[in-house]
Design an enzyme around this catalytic site. Sequence first.
Site, short mmCIF file in Angstrom:
data_model
loop_
_atom_site.label_atom_id
_atom_site.label_comp_id
_atom_site.label_asym_id
_atom_site.label_seq_id
_atom_site.Cartn_x
_atom_site.Cartn_y
_atom_site.Cartn_z
N ASP A 262 0.86 -1.17 0.00
CA ASP A 262 0.00 0.00 0.00
C ASP A 262 0.91 1.23 0.00
O ASP A 262 2.13 1.14 0.12
CB ASP A 262 -0.94 -0.04 1.21
CG ASP A 262 -2.20 0.78 0.97
OD1 ASP A 262 -3.23 0.49 1.60
OD2 ASP A 262 -2.16 1.71 0.15
C1 GLC Z 1 -4.44 4.18 -0.23
C2 GLC Z 1 -5.31 2.99 0.12
C3 GLC Z 1 -5.32 1.90 -0.92
C4 GLC Z 1 -5.18 2.51 -2.30
C5 GLC Z 1 -3.81 3.14 -2.38
C6 GLC Z 1 -3.58 3.81 -3.74
O1 GLC Z 1 -3.72 4.60 0.89
O2 GLC Z 1 -5.04 2.36 1.39
O3 GLC Z 1 -6.56 1.17 -0.78
O4 GLC Z 1 -5.33 1.51 -3.30
O5 GLC Z 1 -3.57 4.07 -1.34
O6 GLC Z 1 -4.45 4.89 -3.88
#
Ligand code: GLC
Length: 662
Positions: A262
Site C-alpha cells: 500500500d
Molecule cells: C491508499 C489505500 C489503498 C489505495 C492506495 C492507492 O492509501 O489504502 O486502498 O489503493 O492508497 O491509492
Amino acid sequence: MHRILAALLLLLAPQLAADEVRIEKLLSEMTLQEKLGQLTMYAPDQPELKDALAKGLVGSVLNTAHVRQANELQSAQLAGSKHRIPILFAYDVLHGYRTIFPIPLAVASSFDPEAAETVGAVSAREAREDAIRWTFAPMVDIARDARWGRMAEGSGEDPYLAGRMAAAYVRGFQSNGLLACAKHFVAYGAAEGGRDYGHAEVTEATLRNVYLPPFRAAVDAGVGSLMSAFNTVGDVPATANRKLLQDVLRSEWGFQGLVVSDWAAVSELVQHGIAATPAEAARKAFDAGVDIDMWDGAFMTLPASARIDEAVRRVLRAKFAAGLFEEPLVREPVVVSTSYRDARHVARRSIVLLKNDGGLLPLSKSRKIALAGPLAESSRDMLGPWHAKGSRATSVRDGLHLAGVETVRPIDADVIVAVFGETHEQSGEAASRTSLALPPDQQRQLESLVELGKPVVLIVMSGRPLAISWAAEHVPSIVQAWFLGSEGGNAIADVLFGDVNPSGKLPVSVPRTAAQAPVYYAHFPTGRPAGHRFTNRYQDIPVGPLYPFGHGLSYTTFEYSDLRVEGDVVSATIRNSGTRAGDEIVQFYVRDVVASVSRPVKELKGFQRVSLRPDQSVRVEFPLTRRELEFWTNGAWVVEPGEFQVWIAPSSEGGLTTKVYR
Ligand code: GLC
C-alpha cells in the site's frame, strides 16, 4: 470447463512460451537498477519521476489524470529505457471509472455476484480508454466495526458473501482487460477500534475462518495481484509478514501474481518499529514477499538477490499479458464510454428497505410530497468515496424531478421524504469515527419533521450502517440507500414510487450505538449467550443489532415452509404471499453445534435470489457438503462429525431450522 481451458492454453501456449523467452532474455540483459525500477511505482506529481523516466526506471505509475498524460509518461519511459520496457498504469477503480456504480458495500446488499461482475466489466472498459491496465480492487476486507470508514469499500461482515463478490469482481475486471488487485492483505478490517492503519489482534483460527477466505476466493478466481495492508497482524506488520505473504499466499495457495505494497507502507515499517531505516524496511518488505513498492522509492536501495529476478519476472509477465510491449500507447477515444443503464440496474438492487410500517411505501406520485434533509440535493455525495473520474450523479431531488414529481414544502405536504446520513468525506479511508449517530443538527431536523405529525420516509445515505435507533422507533419507513453512484437519485425514485420492488439485504449488522461495535451475526455463543442480566450483553441497550445481517424487506411478503434435509440437500418452499411480484434473497446458514473448539452461532453458506409473482411458489435447494461444514483448526481444515443446525431464512434472524447429524 477443463477441456475449454486446456484448449485455450494450447491456443495461447505458443504466445505464453514466446513471452517467457522474451522475459528471460530481458532479465539476462537488465542492470540491477533497471530491475529495481520495475519494482517501483510512482505518482505523476513526484519530483523524482522525471529523472527516473529519463533513465527508463519506471515500472508503474498510479493516478494519472487521463490518457494524454499516460501517453506522455509512456513515451518518456520508452525513450529512456534501453529495453523499451513500458509503464503499467494503475488506478483505484473500485465501483466505476466514469460511470459510477454503488459503493461496494451497497453492491454487496444486492447479494448478486452478477451485479459485481457488471461493475468490474464496465469499469474495465472505461478505465482502459484512459490507459489504465491495473486497478487496486476489489477490496475484500471483512469489516465488523462500523467505526471504520473503509467498511464502505468492501462487501461487509461475512466471509462467504465477501468471497462470492470478490470472485465476481475479479472476473468482471480481468475478463475485460483490467488487472485486479485483492486488498488489503490481511485483516485490515480488524484494526483495533476501527482505526485506520492500526493494530489487528487476530488468532490464526480467526484469520483462517474469517479474514483470509475472501482473499482465497479472489486467488481461486485468478486475481493477478494482491496489496499488502498497512496494519499489523499480531505484532508483525502485514507488509513485512513473511508467514502470510510467503507461507500462506505462495506456498499454500500457489499464488503466482504480483504483491504490491500500500501507499508508502514499505517505508512505514520504520514507524512500525521493525526497521531503523527505509533501506532496512525495503529489505524486510521485499524478503517477506512484497514485489512492488508503492510511492516511496525504497526498493531502489535493494541489494542484488535471486528474489529480484522472481519479482521482476512477475512484473514483466503482467505487462506482456496486458499487451503493453506491443501497444504501449493508447489511442484517445473519440467518444468515451459510459453505461448509466447498468448503473441504475445495480443501484436498484442495492437498496435495502429496513422498515415500512403500515405499507407507507411505495408512494403514489399524486400525493403532496415534501423533500427535506441536507443530502437531498447532493449529487456529489451520491458518488461516495473512491469515485475515480466519475462526476455525474443524480441526487434524490433529481430523481424525484425526473420521475415527474414536483415537491412541496413540508408544512403543506402529506408525506415527507427526508434524506440524512454521511457526506462522502465521512466515508472511506481515514474516516474512522467514534459516533455512528446522525450528526446532531440532522437529528434535530429529523425530529422536527416528525413533530409535524406527517408520515416520514427516512432515506439514509452512508458508507456504513448508522446507529439510527431514534428513527427506528419514530419513523414509519426507512430506506438504507448507501452511496448509489451516478444513477442513485433515479434508483431511489424507482423504489420510492414502486417502479422497482426493493430486494436488498444488509451485508452488515446495524449497531444501536457505536459503543456496541463490533457487532456481527456470526459471533461465538459464549458460556452465557445474551439473555437475562447475568449474560453476555449490555445493561443499557437491548440485545443484538438494530437490524441484523441479511435483513431487508419487500413491498410484498414471502412465506417459508416445508424445510427438508434429504441426503446432502437442504430445501424449502418459498411463496410470494403478498400482492405484488418481488425478489427474495433466500439465505442458508449452518451451525456446528458441538465441535472441538467453539464455533459461531451460525454462518452463511449459501444464498439464492428468487423472483416470484403473487401466490407463486418455488422450491429452493442448498448443498450440505464438506464445503459447508468444514472449518480451520490446529493447522488443518476439518469436518468434525456430530450435530449441526441449518436454516433457510430471510435473514440471519428467524427462518426455518432443523438439526442434522453428520
Ligand atoms: C491508499 C489505500 C489503498 C489505495 C492506495 C492507492 O492509501 O489504502 O486502498 O489503493 O492508497 O491509492
